[in-house]
Structures are given as C-alpha cells and as structure tokens.
Design a protein around this motif. Structure first.
Motif: not given
Length: 175
Positions: A146-160
C-alpha cells in the motif's frame, strides 16, 4: 485505540489548526520515519533528518487530504517513501553501486553496522525500501504494498531477492 487517538489529533489540527496536536503526531512517529530514512540513506543522519523534516512539512500542509482509509502511520510512510523517491530522482546518480562508500561510516562505527549498510548498499532502491519497511519498521507485506503502490507479488519478490543478496554478502564476510 491508537487509530482513535491519531484521528482525534488529526481532527484537532485539520479543523481547529491545533499545532500542538501535530507536535504530538510528530513526536509519536518521528523515530519510525527517521529509521526508515537512515536505512535508505545508508546511515547519513543529516540527510535522514532533512528528509524526515520534509516529510513532516508535507504531512502538515496536506493533512486535509488524509481521509482515514489507512492508518495515519501508513499515510505518513507513503509521504516518506515519495519524499525519498523524489530525492533520488533529483540526484541523477552516476556512481556504480559496487563502488559506493558512505561518508558517514567512520572507523568508530561498529563492524556489524558497517557491514549491514554495505549489504543494504548492494540492493536496488526498491529492494532496500521493502527490506527496511519489513525488517526495521516491522510492517506487513500488504502495508508495504500500500505504501509503495506496488502489487503484493512484486513486494514479495523484492523482499526475497533483497534478503538473498544480503545473506550472500554477509555470509561472504564471515557471518
């Protein structure tokens, strides 16, 4: 309860112009915002303080645009994220990320802190943002999205990817 307290302070500020209410919000959230910027700027405390100040000025001037659809903390971190993003765009970096050394890291800093900043420096801006929000700020993945305005899957990918790179770097340095 926290949400109600924040909403009360926001209403006092937006409707009555109560600057003391905003001061309470600043005191409550300043360390979170500053920690976010310290990680993003790789320990540059002066730049972190400047960016945090810009964030709170923007929050103050746009407080009437806060509609309460998310928590005040999430709304404020969105402003902080945008402030940092705007700062990065204004720099037009020309340095290769592998050659970054940070001016605020001195010999008196702990080795661990230096190594963590070095590991963070090897990440992309987006990976570093996601890692910082999750590991340092303790935010949930959906809130980061929500903060970054990125899709959930994209956030997970960046975290991984970011965690994998940090682990690889830290393992190669004896951790």
């Amino acid at each position: 309860m926290e949400y109600i307290n924040d909403m009360t302070l926001i209403a006092r500020l937006a409707i009555g112009g109560d600057k003391k209410a905003f001061d309470q919000l600043v005191r409550k959230y300043q360390s979170r915002v500053r920690k976010f910027f310290l990680a993003q700027t790789l320990g540059d405390s002066q730049l972190s303080d400047d960016l945090a100040q810009d964030t709170f000025v923007k929050a103050y001037t746009h407080i009437r645009s806060f509609h309460g659809t998310s928590s005040f903390g999430t709304w404020l971190m969105r402003i902080a994220y945008n402030t940092y993003y705007d700062h990065c765009r204004s720099l037009h970096p020309t340095t290769d990320i592998d050659n970054i050394t940070h001016p605020d890291i001195t010999p008196t800093d702990t080795i661990i802190r230096r190594d963590i900043y070095e590991a963070l420096a090897r990440l992309s801006e987006t990976q570093r943002t996601c890692i910082t929000m999750q590991l340092i700020d303790g935010r949930q993945i959906d809130e980061i999205a929500e903060i970054t305005n990125m899709p959930l899957g994209t956030v997970k990918s960046h975290l991984k990817r970011g965690k994998d790179l940090m682990v690889q770097f830290l393992k190669s340095n004896g951790y």
